[in-house]
Design a protein around this motif. Structure first.
Motif, mmCIF file in Angstrom:
data_model
loop_
_atom_site.group_PDB
_atom_site.id
_atom_site.type_symbol
_atom_site.label_atom_id
_atom_site.label_comp_id
_atom_site.label_asym_id
_atom_site.label_seq_id
_atom_site.Cartn_x
_atom_site.Cartn_y
_atom_site.Cartn_z
ATOM 1 N N PHE A 98 -36.775 20.904 35.518
ATOM 2 C CA PHE A 98 -36.070 19.792 34.890
ATOM 3 C C PHE A 98 -35.936 20.037 33.394
ATOM 4 O O PHE A 98 -36.918 20.331 32.722
ATOM 5 C CB PHE A 98 -36.832 18.478 35.093
ATOM 6 C CG PHE A 98 -36.954 18.053 36.526
ATOM 7 C CD1 PHE A 98 -35.922 17.377 37.153
ATOM 8 C CD2 PHE A 98 -38.104 18.337 37.240
ATOM 9 C CE1 PHE A 98 -36.041 16.985 38.481
ATOM 10 C CE2 PHE A 98 -38.231 17.943 38.572
ATOM 11 C CZ PHE A 98 -37.195 17.273 39.190
ATOM 12 N N SER A 100 -34.656 17.589 31.392
ATOM 13 C CA SER A 100 -34.999 16.290 30.821
ATOM 14 C C SER A 100 -35.228 15.285 31.945
ATOM 15 O O SER A 100 -34.649 15.420 33.034
ATOM 16 C CB SER A 100 -33.891 15.785 29.897
ATOM 17 O OG SER A 100 -32.728 15.499 30.632
ATOM 18 N N ILE A 101 -36.085 14.318 31.662
ATOM 19 C CA ILE A 101 -36.334 13.231 32.612
ATOM 20 C C ILE A 101 -36.560 11.948 31.840
ATOM 21 O O ILE A 101 -36.987 11.969 30.685
ATOM 22 C CB ILE A 101 -37.554 13.499 33.537
ATOM 23 C CG1 ILE A 101 -38.862 13.599 32.738
ATOM 24 C CG2 ILE A 101 -37.353 14.735 34.375
ATOM 25 C CD1 ILE A 101 -39.735 12.399 32.885
ATOM 26 N N HIS A 111 -44.247 14.710 31.509
ATOM 27 C CA HIS A 111 -43.363 15.778 31.989
ATOM 28 C C HIS A 111 -43.881 17.081 31.407
ATOM 29 O O HIS A 111 -43.796 17.304 30.200
ATOM 30 C CB HIS A 111 -41.917 15.525 31.555
ATOM 31 C CG HIS A 111 -40.979 16.614 31.929
ATOM 32 N ND1 HIS A 111 -39.867 16.915 31.191
ATOM 33 C CD2 HIS A 111 -40.978 17.494 32.969
ATOM 34 C CE1 HIS A 111 -39.233 17.921 31.755
ATOM 35 N NE2 HIS A 111 -39.883 18.283 32.837
ATOM 36 N N ILE A 116 -43.758 16.193 37.011
ATOM 37 C CA ILE A 116 -43.592 14.854 36.453
ATOM 38 C C ILE A 116 -44.649 13.947 37.075
ATOM 39 O O ILE A 116 -44.833 13.959 38.292
ATOM 40 C CB ILE A 116 -42.189 14.301 36.798
ATOM 41 C CG1 ILE A 116 -41.101 15.217 36.247
ATOM 42 C CG2 ILE A 116 -42.026 12.878 36.302
ATOM 43 C CD1 ILE A 116 -39.732 14.965 36.851
ATOM 44 N N LEU A 127 -35.344 7.175 38.377
ATOM 45 C CA LEU A 127 -35.538 8.495 37.772
ATOM 46 C C LEU A 127 -34.186 9.021 37.316
ATOM 47 O O LEU A 127 -33.260 9.131 38.116
ATOM 48 C CB LEU A 127 -36.150 9.465 38.792
ATOM 49 C CG LEU A 127 -36.148 10.948 38.441
ATOM 50 C CD1 LEU A 127 -37.008 11.229 37.215
ATOM 51 C CD2 LEU A 127 -36.609 11.784 39.630
ATOM 52 N N TYR A 129 -32.531 12.377 35.557
ATOM 53 C CA TYR A 129 -32.934 13.761 35.292
ATOM 54 C C TYR A 129 -31.727 14.673 35.096
ATOM 55 O O TYR A 129 -30.614 14.376 35.532
ATOM 56 C CB TYR A 129 -33.815 14.297 36.427
ATOM 57 C CG TYR A 129 -33.054 14.625 37.699
ATOM 58 C CD1 TYR A 129 -32.539 15.900 37.912
ATOM 59 C CD2 TYR A 129 -32.845 13.664 38.688
ATOM 60 C CE1 TYR A 129 -31.839 16.207 39.070
ATOM 61 C CE2 TYR A 129 -32.151 13.960 39.844
ATOM 62 C CZ TYR A 129 -31.652 15.241 40.027
ATOM 63 O OH TYR A 129 -30.947 15.545 41.173
ATOM 64 N N SER A 130 -32.013 15.786 34.458
ATOM 65 C CA SER A 130 -31.091 16.921 34.377
ATOM 66 C C SER A 130 -31.925 18.163 34.649
ATOM 67 O O SER A 130 -33.145 18.160 34.430
ATOM 68 C CB SER A 130 -30.448 17.019 32.990
ATOM 69 O OG SER A 130 -29.620 15.899 32.731
ATOM 70 N N THR A 131 -31.287 19.214 35.143
ATOM 71 C CA THR A 131 -32.001 20.474 35.372
ATOM 72 C C THR A 131 -31.475 21.532 34.403
ATOM 73 O O THR A 131 -30.366 21.430 33.897
ATOM 74 C CB THR A 131 -31.836 20.974 36.825
ATOM 75 O OG1 THR A 131 -30.460 21.255 37.087
ATOM 76 C CG2 THR A 131 -32.361 19.952 37.825
#
Length: 172
Positions: A98, A100-101, A111, A116, A127, A129-131
């Motif tokens: 990830f 960002s979360i 994180h 997480i 939730l 998120y981005s990967t």
């Protein structure tokens, strides 16, 4: 040499390692049975043979509404990529899959490269998120001999609570 590089098939020999347009992989498990898979996620791509959830590189601004979470319970999403070799260069972000979360309806959020952790404050936890892009991910894990950018990656396991390998929720 020219013959090997002139692939005219539909799959690229050199996929875009910086792509950020992958559709979101994770979704909430939809169940009304409070004893069955509460506060759980699953992948639209399924799992591998070891039940690891498959995700894609370059997912952005994804939202999952986890349902039937028990307020006060510490949940964790184990990031299996923390077990991969990585270089020793310090970086701002954890070397997690990830990039960002953020969570709504939760506290004591952590994180790290291991995953997480969060304490549910509500029955529904959101939730966001981005990967990482494939390029960014392998920047951290450059020692991986097989770097696949155009296929789902077995990155995480389902949400865990109170297991020996669960992550701990840190104090806010």
């Amino acid at each position: 040499v020219f013959f090997l590089l002139s692939n005219k098939g539909s799959a690229s020999s050199f996929p875009n390692r910086k792509a950020t347009d992958s559709p979101c992989s994770l979704k909430a498990v939809d169940t009304d049975d409070l004893m069955d898979r509460n506060c759980q996620i699953e992948s639209v791509h399924g799992t591998d043979s070891e039940e690891r959830l498959l995700m894609r590189f370059g997912e952005t601004n994804c939202t999952v509404k986890l349902k039937n979470c028990a307020p006060g319970v510490c949940y964790s999403i184990i990031d299996l990529t923390s077990r991969l070799p990585q270089d020793k260069i310090p970086r701002r972000q954890p070397s997690s899959f990830f990039s960002s979360i953020s969570l709504v309806g939760a506290s004591r959020i952590s994180h790290t490269s291991k995953g997480i952790a969060f304490q549910s404050e509500e029955e529904e936890v959101v939730l966001n998120y981005s990967t990482h892009t494939c390029s960014d991910f392998y920047w951290y894990h450059g020692k991986e001999t097989r770097q696949l950018c155009n296929a789902p990656y077995a990155a995480i396991v389902a949400v865990e609570a109170a297991t020996p390998y669960s992550l701990s929720c840190r104090a806010s």
